[in-house]
Motif scaffolding. Sequence first.
Motif, PDB file in Angstrom:
ATOM      1  N   ILE A   1       0.890  -1.228   0.020  1.00  0.00           N
ATOM      2  CA  ILE A   1       0.014  -0.108   0.068  1.00  0.00           C
ATOM      3  C   ILE A   1       0.956   1.164  -0.087  1.00  0.00           C
ATOM      4  CG2 ILE A   1      -1.587   1.347   1.288  1.00  0.00           C
ATOM      5  CD1 ILE A   1      -2.628  -1.441   2.413  1.00  0.00           C
ATOM      6  N   ILE A   2       0.545   2.080  -0.961  1.00  0.00           N
ATOM      7  CA  ILE A   2       1.326   3.491  -0.968  1.00  0.00           C
ATOM      8  C   ILE A   2       0.412   4.635  -0.680  1.00  0.00           C
ATOM      9  CG2 ILE A   2       3.098   2.471  -2.320  1.00  0.00           C
ATOM     10  CD1 ILE A   2       1.525   4.037  -4.738  1.00  0.00           C
ATOM     11  N   GLY A   3      -0.902   4.501  -0.803  1.00  0.00           N
ATOM     12  CA  GLY A   3      -1.766   5.367  -0.475  1.00  0.00           C
ATOM     13  C   GLY A   3      -3.345   5.116  -0.452  1.00  0.00           C
ATOM     14  N   LEU A   4      -3.963   5.824  -0.056  1.00  0.00           N
ATOM     15  CA  LEU A   4      -5.656   5.856  -0.116  1.00  0.00           C
ATOM     16  C   LEU A   4      -6.023   7.262  -0.228  1.00  0.00           C
ATOM     17  CD1 LEU A   4      -5.974   4.288   3.499  1.00  0.00           C
ATOM     18  CD2 LEU A   4      -6.334   3.295   1.537  1.00  0.00           C
ATOM     19  N   ILE A   5      -7.410   7.310  -0.807  1.00  0.00           N
ATOM     20  CA  ILE A   5      -8.070   8.353  -0.895  1.00  0.00           C
ATOM     21  C   ILE A   5      -9.347   8.141  -0.049  1.00  0.00           C
ATOM     22  CG2 ILE A   5      -9.114  10.164  -2.636  1.00  0.00           C
ATOM     23  CD1 ILE A   5      -6.904   9.332  -4.547  1.00  0.00           C
ATOM     24  N   ASP A   6      -9.619   9.193   0.565  1.00  0.00           N
ATOM     25  CA  ASP A   6     -11.041   9.019   1.323  1.00  0.00           C
ATOM     26  C   ASP A   6     -11.975   9.599   0.825  1.00  0.00           C
ATOM     27  OD1 ASP A   6     -11.201  11.743   2.340  1.00  0.00           O
ATOM     28  OD2 ASP A   6      -9.916  11.205   4.217  1.00  0.00           O
ATOM     29  N   ILE A   7     -13.475   9.411   1.139  1.00  0.00           N
ATOM     30  CA  ILE A   7     -14.611   9.948   0.871  1.00  0.00           C
ATOM     31  C   ILE A   7     -14.826  11.368   0.578  1.00  0.00           C
ATOM     32  CG2 ILE A   7     -16.113   7.762   1.414  1.00  0.00           C
ATOM     33  CD1 ILE A   7     -17.117   9.318   3.578  1.00  0.00           C
ATOM     34  N   HIS A   8     -13.650  12.267   1.325  1.00  0.00           N
ATOM     35  CA  HIS A   8     -13.486  13.609   1.287  1.00  0.00           C
ATOM     36  C   HIS A   8     -12.404  14.079   0.274  1.00  0.00           C
ATOM     37  CE1 HIS A   8     -16.623  13.670   4.554  1.00  0.00           C
ATOM     38  NE2 HIS A   8     -15.828  12.742   5.152  1.00  0.00           N
ATOM     39  N   ASP A   9     -12.045  13.082  -0.487  1.00  0.00           N
ATOM     40  CA  ASP A   9     -10.906  13.298  -1.482  1.00  0.00           C
ATOM     41  C   ASP A   9      -9.523  13.705  -0.574  1.00  0.00           C
ATOM     42  OD1 ASP A   9     -12.158  12.698  -3.753  1.00  0.00           O
ATOM     43  OD2 ASP A   9     -13.109  14.583  -3.926  1.00  0.00           O
ATOM     44  N   ASN A  10      -9.385  13.389   0.547  1.00  0.00           N
ATOM     45  CA  ASN A  10      -8.264  13.400   1.174  1.00  0.00           C
ATOM     46  C   ASN A  10      -7.334  12.552   0.851  1.00  0.00           C
ATOM     47  OD1 ASN A  10      -8.873  15.866   2.808  1.00  0.00           O
ATOM     48  ND2 ASN A  10      -9.907  14.376   4.217  1.00  0.00           N
ATOM     49  N   THR A  11      -6.172  12.793   0.651  1.00  0.00           N
ATOM     50  CA  THR A  11      -5.062  11.680   0.346  1.00  0.00           C
ATOM     51  C   THR A  11      -4.091  11.157   1.347  1.00  0.00           C
ATOM     52  OG1 THR A  11      -4.725  12.678  -2.199  1.00  0.00           O
ATOM     53  CG2 THR A  11      -3.039  11.235  -1.421  1.00  0.00           C
ATOM     54  N   TRP A  12      -3.883  10.074   1.594  1.00  0.00           N
ATOM     55  CA  TRP A  12      -3.248   9.361   2.675  1.00  0.00           C
ATOM     56  C   TRP A  12      -1.968   8.753   2.068  1.00  0.00           C
ATOM     57  CZ3 TRP A  12      -5.084   9.682   7.749  1.00  0.00           C
ATOM     58  CH2 TRP A  12      -6.454  10.186   8.057  1.00  0.00           C
ATOM     59  N   ILE A  13      -0.835   9.034   2.347  1.00  0.00           N
ATOM     60  CA  ILE A  13       0.515   8.671   1.679  1.00  0.00           C
ATOM     61  C   ILE A  13       1.363   7.936   2.643  1.00  0.00           C
ATOM     62  CG2 ILE A  13       2.585   9.608   0.739  1.00  0.00           C
ATOM     63  CD1 ILE A  13       0.958  12.324   0.218  1.00  0.00           C
ATOM     64  N   LEU A  14       1.929   6.731   2.279  1.00  0.00           N
ATOM     65  CA  LEU A  14       2.706   6.011   3.039  1.00  0.00           C
ATOM     66  C   LEU A  14       3.740   6.648   3.761  1.00  0.00           C
ATOM     67  CD1 LEU A  14       3.268   2.817   3.553  1.00  0.00           C
ATOM     68  CD2 LEU A  14       4.772   2.945   1.669  1.00  0.00           C
ATOM     69  N   LYS A  15       3.894   6.805   4.991  1.00  0.00           N
ATOM     70  CA  LYS A  15       4.815   7.632   5.669  1.00  0.00           C
ATOM     71  C   LYS A  15       6.125   6.571   5.801  1.00  0.00           C
ATOM     72  CE  LYS A  15       5.089  10.041  10.249  1.00  0.00           C
ATOM     73  NZ  LYS A  15       4.271  10.320  11.113  1.00  0.00           N
ATOM     74  N   THR A  16       6.145   5.345   6.049  1.00  0.00           N
ATOM     75  CA  THR A  16       7.287   4.498   6.348  1.00  0.00           C
ATOM     76  C   THR A  16       7.153   3.424   5.537  1.00  0.00           C
ATOM     77  OG1 THR A  16       6.115   3.453   8.093  1.00  0.00           O
ATOM     78  CG2 THR A  16       7.483   5.361   8.991  1.00  0.00           C
ATOM     79  N   ASP A  17       8.117   3.251   4.550  1.00  0.00           N
ATOM     80  CA  ASP A  17       8.107   2.315   3.928  1.00  0.00           C
ATOM     81  C   ASP A  17       8.634   0.893   4.238  1.00  0.00           C
ATOM     82  OD1 ASP A  17       7.819   2.209   0.795  1.00  0.00           O
ATOM     83  OD2 ASP A  17       9.560   3.477   0.548  1.00  0.00           O
ATOM     84  N   ILE A  18       7.637  -0.018   3.971  1.00  0.00           N
ATOM     85  CA  ILE A  18       8.230  -1.427   4.431  1.00  0.00           C
ATOM     86  C   ILE A  18       9.503  -1.782   3.669  1.00  0.00           C
ATOM     87  CG2 ILE A  18       7.499  -3.667   4.410  1.00  0.00           C
ATOM     88  CD1 ILE A  18       5.784  -2.311   6.142  1.00  0.00           C
ATOM     89  N   LYS A  19      10.611  -2.007   4.194  1.00  0.00           N
ATOM     90  CA  LYS A  19      11.735  -2.261   3.531  1.00  0.00           C
ATOM     91  C   LYS A  19      11.571  -3.255   2.320  1.00  0.00           C
ATOM     92  CE  LYS A  19      13.270  -3.758   7.218  1.00  0.00           C
ATOM     93  NZ  LYS A  19      13.796  -4.404   8.276  1.00  0.00           N
ATOM     94  N   ASN A  20      12.287  -2.562   1.093  1.00  0.00           N
ATOM     95  CA  ASN A  20      12.171  -3.749   0.138  1.00  0.00           C
ATOM     96  C   ASN A  20      13.094  -5.013   0.609  1.00  0.00           C
ATOM     97  OD1 ASN A  20      10.834  -2.011  -1.679  1.00  0.00           O
ATOM     98  ND2 ASN A  20      12.455  -1.224  -2.677  1.00  0.00           N
ATOM     99  N   ARG A  21      12.699  -6.035   0.401  1.00  0.00           N
ATOM    100  CA  ARG A  21      13.094  -7.146   0.825  1.00  0.00           C
ATOM    101  C   ARG A  21      13.924  -7.814  -0.204  1.00  0.00           C
ATOM    102  NH1 ARG A  21      10.397  -6.331   5.447  1.00  0.00           N
ATOM    103  NH2 ARG A  21       8.224  -6.914   5.439  1.00  0.00           N
ATOM    104  N   LYS A  22      15.407  -7.707   0.283  1.00  0.00           N
ATOM    105  CA  LYS A  22      16.238  -8.158  -0.708  1.00  0.00           C
ATOM    106  C   LYS A  22      16.221  -9.758  -0.858  1.00  0.00           C
ATOM    107  CE  LYS A  22      18.916  -4.258   0.229  1.00  0.00           C
ATOM    108  NZ  LYS A  22      20.321  -3.567   0.881  1.00  0.00           N
ATOM    109  N   SER A  23      16.795 -10.140  -1.877  1.00  0.00           N
ATOM    110  CA  SER A  23      16.484 -11.828  -2.314  1.00  0.00           C
ATOM    111  C   SER A  23      17.612 -12.182  -1.272  1.00  0.00           C
ATOM    112  CB  SER A  23      16.946 -12.135  -3.460  1.00  0.00           C
ATOM    113  OG  SER A  23      18.342 -11.568  -3.879  1.00  0.00           O
ATOM    114  N   SER A  24      18.685 -11.708  -0.878  1.00  0.00           N
ATOM    115  CA  SER A  24      19.574 -12.217   0.385  1.00  0.00           C
ATOM    116  C   SER A  24      19.162 -12.353   1.795  1.00  0.00           C
ATOM    117  CB  SER A  24      20.840 -11.550   0.124  1.00  0.00           C
ATOM    118  OG  SER A  24      20.707 -10.221   0.564  1.00  0.00           O
TER     119      SER A  24
END
Length: 188
Positions: free
Chosen positions: A153-176
Amino acid sequence: MKKYLNLLIAVGIVFGPTSCQEITCPEFNEEILTWIPYQEDDKIELYSQLKDSTIIVLINSVVVTHTTSYNTGKDCGHCDDDIHISGSNFYVEIYLKDGKTRSQNIRLGDSHFSAYSESKKFLFDNKEYEVARTFDSSSGMFKKLIMAKDIGIIGLIDIHDNTWILKTDIKNRKSSEPRRITINNRSC
């Protein structure tokens, strides 16, 4: 009598081997997990600057089940897999048949998402994502859910058109990096 016995033996030879075969299923398609790369104890934080508010979702459980094989003589004759992720006010269930998504449901609070459209080079919050999916909801607090491959999830838009943005990234998991998700194998 001998004639009927020979007929029964012939029917058993012809139909016996095919009536109960073990079918080996393809390997689990881990590509689906790139859209929901969550593991237990992950935290998703979405921030709305307009409302000066943060939504926090804690991932409690990730269960992935893969059918390795099935017996055609039983009622369970498919290569079915399922994924269940649950968290605080968050639930994902994805059902796969022969490695392809058969259905998916995402619930966040009182909003329910299932169908999506996919875009390449998707621009959101002044960032470009290689591939993103946009889900619409017809009821609940949120009308749009946006997910990016390898992030979730990187974002949401609510019924009032407010944008919710990902604040803390889930770390990209490296193959190692070791995966903390166990794929439970079953045979039927």
